[in-house]
Scaffold this motif. Structure first.
Motif, short mmCIF file in Angstrom:
data_model
loop_
_atom_site.label_atom_id
_atom_site.label_comp_id
_atom_site.label_asym_id
_atom_site.label_seq_id
_atom_site.Cartn_x
_atom_site.Cartn_y
_atom_site.Cartn_z
N LEU A 219 0.91 -1.20 -0.13
CA LEU A 219 -0.01 0.02 -0.11
C LEU A 219 1.05 1.35 0.02
O LEU A 219 0.66 2.17 -0.84
N LEU A 220 1.87 1.30 0.92
CA LEU A 220 2.78 2.45 0.90
C LEU A 220 3.62 2.69 -0.15
O LEU A 220 3.66 3.80 -0.60
N ALA A 221 3.94 1.51 -1.07
CA ALA A 221 4.76 1.84 -2.09
C ALA A 221 4.01 2.41 -3.32
O ALA A 221 4.32 2.89 -4.41
N SER A 222 2.59 1.90 -3.37
CA SER A 222 1.49 2.15 -4.47
C SER A 222 0.95 3.76 -4.36
O SER A 222 0.57 4.31 -5.41
N LEU A 223 1.00 4.12 -3.04
CA LEU A 223 0.08 5.17 -2.93
C LEU A 223 1.08 6.50 -3.44
O LEU A 223 2.28 6.37 -3.34
N PRO A 224 0.36 7.59 -3.76
CA PRO A 224 1.28 8.78 -3.82
C PRO A 224 2.18 9.38 -2.76
O PRO A 224 1.47 8.96 -1.87
N PRO A 225 3.39 9.83 -2.79
CA PRO A 225 4.24 10.10 -1.75
C PRO A 225 3.63 10.90 -0.72
O PRO A 225 3.69 10.69 0.46
N ASN A 229 3.62 9.10 2.90
CA ASN A 229 4.37 9.44 4.02
C ASN A 229 3.76 9.75 5.38
O ASN A 229 3.72 9.74 6.31
N LEU A 231 1.16 7.87 6.00
CA LEU A 231 0.67 6.73 6.56
C LEU A 231 1.76 6.18 7.31
O LEU A 231 1.88 5.14 8.19
N MET B 1 5.96 7.56 -9.84
CA MET B 1 4.72 7.37 -9.21
C MET B 1 4.02 6.07 -9.68
O MET B 1 4.00 6.13 -11.08
N SER B 2 3.55 5.23 -9.35
CA SER B 2 2.98 4.05 -9.65
C SER B 2 1.27 4.28 -9.90
O SER B 2 0.68 5.31 -9.31
N THR B 19 -6.12 -5.19 -0.14
CA THR B 19 -5.03 -4.57 0.46
C THR B 19 -5.26 -3.32 1.49
O THR B 19 -4.62 -3.13 2.41
#
Lengths: 416, 276
Positions: A219-225, A229, A231, B1-2, B19
């Motif tokens: 989730l953290l890697a997929s969300l916009p920064p 940040n 979360l 960004m993905s 998820t």
């Protein structure tokens, strides 16, 4: 200025550069030396000392020096010679007089139960040195145990200066009368079980952390920064909260009258409280909570680097999302799974405080016994040997970890 | 960004929802114990149970008037600050040296420098206890400060090394070519640029010492008991609400440390952007 140019011409540039580089390297080394010297004193030598204690065997040689010398030639097949008996009688009398017998008695008592009593009794009964040729009769007269091979081989085995007794004991092994290595009797075999328990808890916690950490990292890697940040605080705040605070909080939450039990009863799921703390469940919950950030952070940094183009390519080639996830995404996260998993496992097998506070007697891990033998029963040899085994396991795993992450270390707070 | 968060098909949407649900549950798991303990510290009852019978500050009063707890706070700060200063000096110097040192031994030295982070703390504590006891370094501050410095320095080395990786060595060359002596170059050029790294290393070091209890168990006498050591003893005996008050204070402290770290990280990023 002219002189400068002249000297410059005499020494070729290449050599001057090499010399300058050497000075630079020496300066660099000079900056590292203070820390190395400090760690030598506060870390390396102390740990070396602990490792030495796991093989050091000085007690018997100090209290019974003549006996140890006299037993050098003994082959262990029959009883030792009259000279050995005489040496022992003399040693025991002297050691009783200057009160050095107790230390040796403690050491020998590890090998043969009741040795302490035997030595004290013999020391008290030996009023004077037996006449020449009568030492054997005198000693066996005081206690028939002196007529047994096991009594003597214990002294010979503990004669020092080094022993494998403690290291073997830490692995539930011992030497028999002939000197070959055999398994310890069942009632004394506890450490293999404790190591298994330690690795079992470590593995269980690692797997739980992986299962819980994977969706969070994803989730953290997929969300916009901006969102990730925000979360991330939910991961970093527990990470920075004191271990003792978290352990204390879990005890409060999981106790019989705690929020969890009350909540489950209120919901009607339970009608009487379930024991959730001071047992294995509590150890698993608290350790997973403490170690979870160590799994999430490496997983997150690996997932962050995975390009979404691969998943799009898989989708465009017709792979259903689940297949694309398993065959395309998951293999790319393996370095993160490996690094996070190893890190959690390495930290978990060294745990002491959390199991000591939230576990029962049957949930203590190897670190607890190292501390126990150091401070409670003062069997420093065994404490050191157990420490040596744990240290070897940790170092092997750490080398694998180092290879896995190519020497780039993570900035994780090792809290234990 | 993905663009993973913008799923298109139904199964993608299901996977994404799963998820989010799973991650939310884990966030609850991570935060729940820390949040749940806060109201209990304001309870008027001696029992640590919900619902609270009433609100009171008595446990905080207890905490701040207890000689035992106040001594432990003082000890934690003395040991924490001293070992932070020591590890900052040793760690920064070593990181500077390691950055410009080229040798085959470098990875070995790096492994040694980082090893206190990896070796189980019990092993370090037992080894240090055996070694320090005959030297008179147990039952006083000195031994604890030395042991905590050894445990904390790796964090300083790591954070400062990471900052140095993005440090442009041409800057110190420029200073030297303009006639600045090495020490002046260090204080006027290098240090200001790596300061965020040094400061976050110091925070890590302080947190390591402030939270450490195993070496304290072995090395400290009754006069050197630190806050975590006092909490350890308290949890062992019987958790009184005073401990929850101490826990809340410690949590506020962690939040402050974390905020400092976040601020430093942002500042470091800004500096980097400004230099390049």
């Amino acid at each position: 200025m002219a002189a400068f140019v002249a000297t410059g011409a005499e020494i070729p540039l290449k050599r001057r550069l090499r010399r300058a580089e050497r000075t630079r390297q020496l300066k660099a080394l000079g900056l590292v030396v203070p820390l190395l010297a400090f760690l030598l004193f506060t870390f390396l030598v102390p740990i070396g000392g602990m490792l030495w204690r796991s093989v050091d065997d000085w007690e018997v040689g100090k209290a019974l020096p003549q006996t140890v010398v006299a037993l050098k030639a003994w082959d262990g097949k029959d009883l030792p010679s009259e000279a050995a008996y005489a040496a022992l009688a003399s040693d025991i009398r002297r050691a009783t007089a200057d009160r050095t017998l107790a230390v040796a008695a403690k050491r020998l008592n590890y090998v043969v139960n009741g040795y302490r009593t035997l030595l004290t009794k013999t020391g008290r009964a030996l009023k004077e040195q037996p006449a020449a040729g009568e030492a054997k009769a005198a000693l066996t007269g005081i206690d028939p145990a002196w007529g047994e091979r096991a009594t003597w081989s214990a002294i010979k085995g503990a004669g020092g200066p080094v022993t494998d007794y403690y290291l073997l004991a830490a692995l539930d092994m011992q030497r028999n009368l002939d000197g070959s290595i055999v398994s310890a009797p069942e009632e004394q075999s506890i450490y293999q079980g404790i190591f298994l328990r330690t690795f079992g808890i470590g593995l269980g916690v690692t797997l739980t952390c992986l299962i819980l950490g994977f969706p969070v990292a994803y989730l953290l890697a997929s969300l916009p920064p901006k969102q990730s940040n925000m979360l991330m605080i939910f991961v970093l705040l527990p990470f920075w909260t004191s271990l003792l605070v978290r352990t204390c909080a879990w005890i409060v939450l999981l106790q019989d009258q705690g929020l969890i039990n009350d909540g489950l009863r209120w919901l009607g799921i339970l009608d009487h409280p379930v024991r959730l703390i001071f047992n294995r469940t509590g150890v698993f919950i608290a350790m997973t909570h403490v170690l979870l950030p160590f799994m999430i952070l490496p997983l997150y940094s690996v997932m962050k680097a995975i390009s979404p183009a691969y998943m799009r390519a898989a989708a465009s080639l017709g792979a259903p999302p689940a297949v694309a996830f398993v065959r395309i995404y998951l293999p790319q996260t393996l370095p993160g799974i490996g690094a996070g998993g190893l890190l959690v496992f390495i930290l978990a097998i060294g745990y002491y405080i959390t199991p000591a506070l939230v576990g029962g007697a049957g949930d203590q891990m190897i670190s607890y016994f190292i501390a126990f033998y150091t401070t409670e029963t003062v069997n420093w040899g065994l404490a050191s040997a157990l420490g040596a085994v744990l240290l070897s396991a940790t170092l092997v795993l750490a080398v694998v970890y180092g290879k896995l992450v190519h020497g780039t270390a993570t900035t994780g707070g090792v809290k234990n | 960004m993905s663009d993973n968060h913008a799923p298109r098909t139904l199964s993608q949407r299901l996977g994404w929802t799963g998820t989010i649900v799973a991650a939310t549950l884990v966030f609850v798991f991570l935060m729940a114990p820390i949040i749940a303990i806060v109201p209990l510290s304001f309870s008027s009852s001696t029992y640590l149970t919900y619902p609270l019978p009433g609100v009171s500050m008595r446990w905080y009063q207890d905490l701040f008037t207890s000689d035992k707890w106040m001594l432990s706070v003082k000890n934690s700060f003395i040991i924490g600050i001293a070992s932070t200063v020591l590890s900052m000096i040793l760690g920064t110097l070593a990181a500077l040296g390691l950055a410009s040192w080229k040798s085959r031994l470098k990875s070995l030295v790096m492994a040694i420098v980082l090893s206190p982070m990896v070796v189980p703390v019990v092993i370090t504590a037992v080894g240090v206890y055996f070694f320090f006891a005959p030297l008179g370094l147990t039952g006083n501050y000195a031994g604890l400060i030395l042991a905590h410095t050894a445990l904390a320095t790796p964090f300083v080395v790591i954070t400062v090394s990471a900052t140095l990786q993005s440090f442009d060595t041409n800057l110190s060359r420029a200073a030297a070519s303009l006639g600045a002596p090495p020490l002046l170059t260090f204080f006027k050029v290098v240090l200001p640029l790596i300061l965020p790294g040094v400061a976050s290393g110091a925070l890590f070091a302080f947190a390591t010492s402030f939270d450490e209890v195993v070496t304290v168990l072995f090395l400290a006498g009754p006069e050197q008991r630190t806050l975590p050591r006092e909490m350890f003893a308290g949890i062992r005996e019987n958790i009184s609400p005073t401990i929850t008050a101490a826990a809340v204070i410690l949590t506020i402290f962690s939040v402050a440390l974390l905020s400092c770290l976040e601020w430093l990280r942002r500042r470091g990023e800004k500096l980097k952007a400004a230099v390049h």
